[in-house]
Motif scaffolding. Structure first.
Motif, PDB file in Angstrom:
ATOM      1  N   SER A   7       0.601  -1.237  -0.131  1.00  0.00           N
ATOM      2  CA  SER A   7       0.187   0.176   0.029  1.00  0.00           C
ATOM      3  C   SER A   7       0.968   1.062  -0.036  1.00  0.00           C
ATOM      4  O   SER A   7       0.621   2.253  -0.502  1.00  0.00           O
ATOM      5  N   THR A   8       2.060   0.943   0.715  1.00  0.00           N
ATOM      6  CA  THR A   8       2.743   2.240   0.838  1.00  0.00           C
ATOM      7  C   THR A   8       3.290   2.768  -0.542  1.00  0.00           C
ATOM      8  O   THR A   8       3.466   3.773  -0.827  1.00  0.00           O
ATOM      9  N   LEU A   9       3.737   1.728  -1.573  1.00  0.00           N
ATOM     10  CA  LEU A   9       4.213   2.272  -2.643  1.00  0.00           C
ATOM     11  C   LEU A   9       3.266   2.744  -3.653  1.00  0.00           C
ATOM     12  O   LEU A   9       3.694   2.770  -5.076  1.00  0.00           O
ATOM     13  N   LEU A  10       2.141   2.733  -3.101  1.00  0.00           N
ATOM     14  CA  LEU A  10       1.147   3.171  -4.354  1.00  0.00           C
ATOM     15  C   LEU A  10       0.660   4.376  -4.866  1.00  0.00           C
ATOM     16  O   LEU A  10       0.027   4.212  -5.854  1.00  0.00           O
ATOM     17  N   PHE A  11       0.519   5.479  -3.862  1.00  0.00           N
ATOM     18  CA  PHE A  11      -0.425   6.544  -4.697  1.00  0.00           C
ATOM     19  C   PHE A  11       0.744   7.712  -5.041  1.00  0.00           C
ATOM     20  O   PHE A  11       1.395   7.753  -4.719  1.00  0.00           O
ATOM     21  N   TYR A 317      -1.097  -1.515   5.318  1.00  0.00           N
ATOM     22  CA  TYR A 317      -0.258  -0.321   5.985  1.00  0.00           C
ATOM     23  C   TYR A 317       1.196   0.116   5.191  1.00  0.00           C
ATOM     24  O   TYR A 317       1.248   1.292   4.868  1.00  0.00           O
ATOM     25  N   LEU A 318       1.752  -0.819   4.809  1.00  0.00           N
ATOM     26  CA  LEU A 318       3.063  -0.653   4.090  1.00  0.00           C
ATOM     27  C   LEU A 318       2.827  -0.099   2.612  1.00  0.00           C
ATOM     28  O   LEU A 318       3.578   0.704   2.383  1.00  0.00           O
ATOM     29  N   LYS A 319       1.552  -0.460   2.027  1.00  0.00           N
ATOM     30  CA  LYS A 319       1.399   0.235   0.844  1.00  0.00           C
ATOM     31  C   LYS A 319       1.110   1.572   0.866  1.00  0.00           C
ATOM     32  O   LYS A 319       1.633   2.480   0.214  1.00  0.00           O
ATOM     33  N   ALA A 320       0.484   1.859   1.952  1.00  0.00           N
ATOM     34  CA  ALA A 320       0.229   3.630   2.112  1.00  0.00           C
ATOM     35  C   ALA A 320       1.664   4.154   2.446  1.00  0.00           C
ATOM     36  O   ALA A 320       1.891   5.340   2.172  1.00  0.00           O
ATOM     37  N   GLU A 321       2.326   3.525   3.234  1.00  0.00           N
ATOM     38  CA  GLU A 321       3.678   4.081   3.556  1.00  0.00           C
ATOM     39  C   GLU A 321       4.884   4.410   2.551  1.00  0.00           C
ATOM     40  O   GLU A 321       5.309   5.244   2.232  1.00  0.00           O
ATOM     41  N   THR A 323       3.810   4.242  -0.507  1.00  0.00           N
ATOM     42  CA  THR A 323       2.972   5.271  -1.398  1.00  0.00           C
ATOM     43  C   THR A 323       3.735   6.787  -1.154  1.00  0.00           C
ATOM     44  O   THR A 323       3.970   7.428  -1.756  1.00  0.00           O
ATOM     45  N   ASP A 324       3.283   6.804  -0.095  1.00  0.00           N
ATOM     46  CA  ASP A 324       3.921   8.269   0.642  1.00  0.00           C
ATOM     47  C   ASP A 324       5.452   8.482   0.367  1.00  0.00           C
ATOM     48  O   ASP A 324       5.684   9.566  -0.039  1.00  0.00           O
ATOM     49  N   VAL A 325       6.056   7.508   0.500  1.00  0.00           N
ATOM     50  CA  VAL A 325       7.822   7.770   0.170  1.00  0.00           C
ATOM     51  C   VAL A 325       7.943   7.926  -0.940  1.00  0.00           C
ATOM     52  O   VAL A 325       8.793   8.998  -1.356  1.00  0.00           O
ATOM     53  N   ILE A 326       7.211   7.468  -2.043  1.00  0.00           N
ATOM     54  CA  ILE A 326       7.433   7.635  -3.571  1.00  0.00           C
ATOM     55  C   ILE A 326       6.944   8.955  -3.864  1.00  0.00           C
ATOM     56  O   ILE A 326       7.636   9.719  -4.533  1.00  0.00           O
ATOM     57  N   SER A 327       5.759   9.554  -3.197  1.00  0.00           N
ATOM     58  CA  SER A 327       5.362  10.883  -3.577  1.00  0.00           C
ATOM     59  C   SER A 327       6.514  11.862  -3.039  1.00  0.00           C
ATOM     60  O   SER A 327       6.475  13.086  -3.529  1.00  0.00           O
ATOM     61  N   ARG A 328       7.098  11.619  -1.937  1.00  0.00           N
ATOM     62  CA  ARG A 328       8.197  12.546  -1.312  1.00  0.00           C
ATOM     63  C   ARG A 328       9.566  12.397  -1.802  1.00  0.00           C
ATOM     64  O   ARG A 328      10.562  13.077  -1.494  1.00  0.00           O
ATOM     65  N   THR A 361      10.371   6.770 -14.692  1.00  0.00           N
ATOM     66  CA  THR A 361      10.549   7.947 -14.083  1.00  0.00           C
ATOM     67  C   THR A 361       8.991   8.503 -13.747  1.00  0.00           C
ATOM     68  O   THR A 361       8.784   9.543 -13.170  1.00  0.00           O
ATOM     69  N   GLN A 362       7.939   7.518 -13.836  1.00  0.00           N
ATOM     70  CA  GLN A 362       6.451   8.106 -13.751  1.00  0.00           C
ATOM     71  C   GLN A 362       6.220   7.254 -12.425  1.00  0.00           C
ATOM     72  O   GLN A 362       5.877   6.284 -12.347  1.00  0.00           O
ATOM     73  N   PRO A 363       5.939   8.081 -11.367  1.00  0.00           N
ATOM     74  CA  PRO A 363       5.562   7.415 -10.100  1.00  0.00           C
ATOM     75  C   PRO A 363       4.547   6.896  -9.992  1.00  0.00           C
ATOM     76  O   PRO A 363       4.108   5.677  -9.207  1.00  0.00           O
ATOM     77  N   ASP A 364       3.410   7.309 -10.721  1.00  0.00           N
ATOM     78  CA  ASP A 364       2.153   6.643 -10.924  1.00  0.00           C
ATOM     79  C   ASP A 364       2.179   5.504 -11.692  1.00  0.00           C
ATOM     80  O   ASP A 364       1.088   4.529 -11.170  1.00  0.00           O
ATOM     81  N   SER A 365       2.996   5.216 -12.222  1.00  0.00           N
ATOM     82  CA  SER A 365       3.191   3.575 -13.039  1.00  0.00           C
ATOM     83  C   SER A 365       3.741   2.721 -11.853  1.00  0.00           C
ATOM     84  O   SER A 365       3.112   1.633 -11.653  1.00  0.00           O
ATOM     85  N   ALA A 366       4.700   3.052 -10.913  1.00  0.00           N
ATOM     86  CA  ALA A 366       5.261   2.528  -9.988  1.00  0.00           C
ATOM     87  C   ALA A 366       4.058   2.135  -9.023  1.00  0.00           C
ATOM     88  O   ALA A 366       4.129   0.958  -8.417  1.00  0.00           O
ATOM     89  N   VAL A 367       3.260   2.885  -8.636  1.00  0.00           N
ATOM     90  CA  VAL A 367       2.239   2.947  -7.915  1.00  0.00           C
ATOM     91  C   VAL A 367       1.250   1.866  -8.201  1.00  0.00           C
ATOM     92  O   VAL A 367       0.565   1.125  -7.363  1.00  0.00           O
ATOM     93  N   ALA A 368       0.666   2.034  -9.443  1.00  0.00           N
ATOM     94  CA  ALA A 368      -0.164   1.214  -9.930  1.00  0.00           C
ATOM     95  C   ALA A 368       0.025  -0.319  -9.829  1.00  0.00           C
ATOM     96  O   ALA A 368      -0.700  -1.202  -9.598  1.00  0.00           O
ATOM     97  N   PHE A 369       1.457  -0.460 -10.305  1.00  0.00           N
ATOM     98  CA  PHE A 369       1.903  -1.854 -10.030  1.00  0.00           C
ATOM     99  C   PHE A 369       1.959  -2.431  -8.588  1.00  0.00           C
ATOM    100  O   PHE A 369       1.328  -3.567  -8.466  1.00  0.00           O
TER     101      PHE A 369
END
Length: 616
Positions: A7-11, A317-321, A323-328, A361-369
């Motif tokens: 979840s963290t790697l997601l959004f 929970y990890l997906k959410a974490e 995801t936040d890391v990717i966004s930052r 280089t596209q975060p949304d692609s990484a998050v979607a996977f």
């Protein structure tokens, strides 16, 4: 556990805003030497909005109009509360070194882990474990590019910033690592056939004194047999190992003995350093006779995640974490090109063994996977960790030149311990080191002491660090406490962003500045004290140090005898240990490259710290 991570790697989503907002701009500096602090966590009190400072210590944060208080937190510094009145749109924040956090490097007994809230409020759960209370949805910041913030709506029970974690950087506790590896963790060396003990550290600098990054460095024995190879890190330092792996046959005689040498290859030319000294017994510096050039600005970040059923307690929970890391990540490494990749793995005989998504280089692609992955299968305890690492190193297209390459290995179970799996792990660790990839294990619930030893050894072999979830969040199954003296509890997302920031910070062929003020470089500078709001701030320092910046020597004068003193680079790695046993210490920095350094010392049972610049 797997679901948390995924979840963290997601959004990375589009923006949300209301008319009742204002934008605060600011800068964070060290109170002692006025240098900018990158990677400082800036959060609205209460944890709803946040961002981090860029390479110049600057930040921009959009907050509700009525909000008045910001929190600035950074590892090694006192967390500061900053009042921002309605009429104010810019702030200058001076952070003071936190003497209480300095026992991170104390090489003494193994006391109960010290916990400190680093970003926002970390919920410590005394006694019985409990899940976080559900609440209404809130917004967390996601800085896509410097100067632009968007907000991500997260479901109440799966919002970023809930998992808690700690880090053990064994390079900053090298003496302690040698102690516990020979005692508490000794029995696991035979099982995993790995023993990080014979370490050689080589600093590579340019003719004008700057660190050279991503330079291939090789270690040879006295018969010119290749022992180890790696690449210099963001500080221009390489970590080389002799006899890291133990042969399966305990009677084997092919261990490296005698003198060793190192060579570095820069622009097609080979530079050799003969008769290396083991770490702690002398400096090994290679000076390359050419000026500092522009280093690559690429940063590769890969997440390798265990997706078996046992991860189910934490994976969402990890997906959410993540995801936040990717966004930052972009803000943690400003002016860099961030490439994101991932591998999910299960075990032999499952629906699949590995799935991977190549660097993008596209975060949304990484998050979607990541969002599409689920934690299922498993059954037995060990999983296909060796296969996952091999896939990550061979199927992902790592950059041939890069500022930093990071591989976060998220798991809650060990690899198989048969001969083939162990041989595969050894090949992957050696390959990662040769490619300049730092392995950063993230241990979830289910990890035992045997696996802890293996993961910390893998991190050491690749110049990485060890991260582990803790029970303080009340989420998931129990987590073991690591074998160490002390550690700090942080929010997982903030910790991972901090690691990305510290492992990507470079001089870029420009000396750091003491202050962004004209003529603010006097020949002698003493420690300056700020006035943090935090009532738990350490007492005033009893020392001064000069000159800052320095070109060769740094003098530290204390009011009482200095018992023990450490010098560290910007990643926290210990470079030097001294035992002056007198009030004055003089540090010889002539063999180190231009950059920012930290020192910590113990005098009359009190730890104090400073930050200085070397400009050769």
């Amino acid at each position: 556990m797997h679901k948390l991570l995924l979840s963290t790697l997601l959004f990375l989503v589009t923006g949300w805003a209301t008319a009742q907002q204002r934008t605060i701009r600011g800068r964070v500096i060290d109170a002692a030497d006025r240098t900018p602090l990158p990677g400082v966590a800036i959060a609205l009190e209460g944890g709803a909005f946040g961002t981090t400072t860029d390479a110049k210590g600057q930040f921009k944060l959009t907050i509700p109009l009525a909000s008045k208080t910001l929190l600035a937190s950074y590892i090694g510094y006192v967390t500061q509360s900053v009042n921002v009145p309605a009429a104010t749109d810019s702030v200058l924040i001076r952070l003071v070194a936190d003497g209480k956090s300095l026992n991170e490097v104390v090489i003494t007994g193994y006391a109960t882990a010290a916990k400190r809230e680093v970003m926002g409020s970390v919920a410590t759960v005394p006694g019985s474990r409990r899940a976080p209370a559900p609440g209404s949805a809130h917004y967390s910041t996601a800085a896509i590019t410097p100067g632009r913030s968007v907000y991500v709506t997260v479901t109440p029970d799966r919002e970023a910033g809930q998992l808690t974690a700690g880090e053990i950087h064994d390079y900053s506790k090298w003496t302690l690592w040698g102690d516990i590896a020979q005692k508490e963790l000794r029995d696991y060396r035979t099982l995993w056939r790995v023993a990080p003990a014979e370490r050689y550290s080589v600093q590579v600098v340019s003719a004008n004194g700057f660190p050279l990054i991503d330079v291939p460095v090789r270690l040879f024995d006295n018969q010119r047999h290749l022992i180890w190879e790696t690449r210099t890190d963001n500080t221009g330092r390489s970590e080389l190992w002799a006899n890291l792996f133990q042969p399966a046959d305990s009677t084997a005689t092919n261990r490296v003995k005698g003198k060793v040498s190192a060579e570095a290859v820069v622009a097609g030319k080979t530079y050799t350093l003969n008769r290396l000294s083991p770490f702690g017994k002398g400096d090994n510096t290679l000076t390359i006779e050419q000026p500092c050039g522009d280093a690559a600005q690429t940063v590769d970040v890969a997440f390798v995640v265990d997706a078996t059923g046992s991860m189910g307690d934490e994976i969402s929970y990890l997906k959410a974490e993540l995801t936040d890391v990717i966004s930052r990540a972009k803000q943690a490494a400003p002016n860099s090109t961030i490439r994101l990749g991932s591998v999910f793995y299960r075990d032999r005989g499952e629906q699949y063994l590995t799935r991977h998504n190549d660097f993008t280089t596209q975060p949304d692609s990484a998050v979607a996977f990541i969002k599409n992955q689920e934690a299922m299968g498993g059954g037995d305890y060990p999983e296909a960790v060796d296969t996952a690492l091999a896939v990550a190193l061979t199927k992902l297209t790592w950059s041939p030149t890069a500022k930093t390459r990071l591989l976060f290995l998220v798991l809650d179970a060990p690899p198989h311990d048969d001969a083939a799996a162990i041989a595969s792990l050894q090949r992957s660790v050696a390959k990662a080191a040769a490619m300049g990839i730092r392995l950063i294990p993230l241990a979830a619930s289910g990890i035992d002491k045997s696996t802890e030893y293996l993961l910390r050894s893998m991190a050491l072999g690749t110049n990485g660090t060890y991260v582990f979830l803790t029970d303080d969040s009340g989420i998931g199954n129990p987590h073991i406490k690591p074998t160490t003296d002390q550690y700090t509890v942080e929010k997982l997302n903030a910790l991972l962003v901090r690691l990305i920031a510290k492992f990507t910070q470079t001089t870029d062929c420009q000396p750091p500045t003491v202050a962004n003020v004209p003529n603010a470089t006097p020949p002698v500078r003493y420690t300056e004290q700020g006035q943090p709001v935090d009532s738990t701030a350490a007492p005033a320092p009893t020392f001064r140090y000069f000159p800052n910046p320095t070109r060769d020597y740094l003098t530290i004068e204390n009011t009482t005898a200095i018992d023990e003193l450490f010098v560290m680079d910007i990643t926290g790695k210990v470079l030097m240990r001294e035992t002056p046993n007198r009030p004055v210490a003089r540090l010889d920095m002539q063999t180190y490259p231009t950059g920012t350094y930290l020192f910590r010392f113990n005098a009359t049972q009190r730890w104090q710290a400073g930050r200085f610049i070397l400009h050769r």
